[in-house]
Motif scaffolding. Structure first.
Motif, PDB file in Angstrom:
ATOM      1  N   MET A   1       0.846  -1.170   0.000  1.00 53.77           N
ATOM      2  CA  MET A   1       0.000   0.000   0.000  1.00 53.77           C
ATOM      3  C   MET A   1       0.897   1.240   0.000  1.00 53.77           C
ATOM      4  O   MET A   1       1.934   1.272   0.610  1.00 53.77           O
ATOM      5  N   GLU A  24     -18.741   1.440   2.374  1.00 56.20           N
ATOM      6  CA  GLU A  24     -18.764  -0.028   2.344  1.00 56.20           C
ATOM      7  C   GLU A  24     -18.969  -0.547   0.924  1.00 56.20           C
ATOM      8  O   GLU A  24     -18.288  -1.477   0.499  1.00 56.20           O
ATOM      9  N   THR A  27     -15.693   0.375  -1.252  1.00 56.77           N
ATOM     10  CA  THR A  27     -14.500  -0.405  -0.898  1.00 56.77           C
ATOM     11  C   THR A  27     -14.683  -1.876  -1.243  1.00 56.77           C
ATOM     12  O   THR A  27     -13.724  -2.523  -1.674  1.00 56.77           O
ATOM     13  N   LYS A  28     -15.881  -2.403  -1.083  1.00 58.28           N
ATOM     14  CA  LYS A  28     -16.124  -3.809  -1.454  1.00 58.28           C
ATOM     15  C   LYS A  28     -15.840  -4.009  -2.941  1.00 58.28           C
ATOM     16  O   LYS A  28     -15.175  -4.970  -3.335  1.00 58.28           O
ATOM     17  N   ASP A  31     -11.991  -3.501  -3.480  1.00 63.13           N
ATOM     18  CA  ASP A  31     -11.224  -4.607  -2.905  1.00 63.13           C
ATOM     19  C   ASP A  31     -11.326  -5.870  -3.760  1.00 63.13           C
ATOM     20  O   ASP A  31     -10.375  -6.647  -3.836  1.00 63.13           O
ATOM     21  N   HIS A  34      -8.626  -5.186  -6.527  1.00 64.64           N
ATOM     22  CA  HIS A  34      -7.240  -5.288  -6.055  1.00 64.64           C
ATOM     23  C   HIS A  34      -7.166  -4.734  -4.633  1.00 64.64           C
ATOM     24  O   HIS A  34      -7.814  -3.730  -4.334  1.00 64.64           O
ATOM     25  N   PRO A  35      -6.356  -5.348  -3.766  1.00 62.64           N
ATOM     26  CA  PRO A  35      -6.296  -4.904  -2.362  1.00 62.64           C
ATOM     27  C   PRO A  35      -5.850  -3.450  -2.167  1.00 62.64           C
ATOM     28  O   PRO A  35      -6.199  -2.827  -1.174  1.00 62.64           O
ATOM     29  N   ASP A  36      -5.080  -2.905  -3.095  1.00 61.13           N
ATOM     30  CA  ASP A  36      -4.602  -1.524  -2.965  1.00 61.13           C
ATOM     31  C   ASP A  36      -5.510  -0.505  -3.634  1.00 61.13           C
ATOM     32  O   ASP A  36      -5.291   0.704  -3.495  1.00 61.13           O
ATOM     33  N   ALA A  38      -8.627   0.635  -3.223  1.00 64.39           N
ATOM     34  CA  ALA A  38      -9.367   1.603  -2.404  1.00 64.39           C
ATOM     35  C   ALA A  38      -8.445   2.699  -1.890  1.00 64.39           C
ATOM     36  O   ALA A  38      -8.765   3.890  -1.991  1.00 64.39           O
ATOM     37  N   GLU A  39      -7.290   2.316  -1.354  1.00 67.93           N
ATOM     38  CA  GLU A  39      -6.362   3.321  -0.832  1.00 67.93           C
ATOM     39  C   GLU A  39      -5.854   4.216  -1.949  1.00 67.93           C
ATOM     40  O   GLU A  39      -5.806   5.450  -1.797  1.00 67.93           O
TER      41      GLU A  39
END
Length: 128
Positions: A1, A24, A27-28, A31, A34-36, A38-39
């Motif tokens: 991240m 929610e 971000t769902k 996510d 890819h895990p990064d 949202a950030e």
């Protein structure tokens, strides 16, 4: 991240102010990509840009509605930001005026698309 460790919480707080429950959902979706995501995406757009001082949230949402409407290609985001603008204090009448102004500077097709998105957003807001 990447980015500052407080970026995503700040972004989600702004997003929640714009529409209850939106963090929610967004971000769902991000996510799952890819895990990064949202950030990176929310951190930049909401914490770094929308969260800046200098322009209040109501004005930023009015600008966002105008820009998305002028693009004519972001119906889902435009519907969200019409609702968000209303949640930030923009009146239905102000949204109508923004959308009509789009016809002059971005063309009637973009305005027609914006009318469709705004009507859907108005229905959602009025339904509660």
């Amino acid at each position: 991240m990447t980015g500052a460790p407080d970026r995503l919480p700040k972004a989600l707080e702004i997003l929640e102010r714009l529409e209850a429950g939106a963090p929610e959902k967004v971000t769902k979706n991000l996510d799952a990509f890819h895990p990064d995501a949202a950030e990176l995406i929310l951190g930049y757009s909401f914490a770094d840009i929308v969260g800046r001082d200098g322009i209040d949230l109501k004005t930023r949402e009015m600008l966002t509605v105008a820009m998305l409407a002028a693009m004519g290609t972001a119906q889902g985001q435009l519907e969200f930001h019409v609702r968000a603008a209303m949640n930030a204090g923009v009146s239905r009448e102000e949204i109508v005026e923004i959308v009509l102004q789009v016809s002059v500077y971005a063309g009637v097709p973009a305005c027609m698309n914006a009318i469709t998105a705004a009507k859907k957003a108005f229905e959602t807001v009025e339904a509660g």
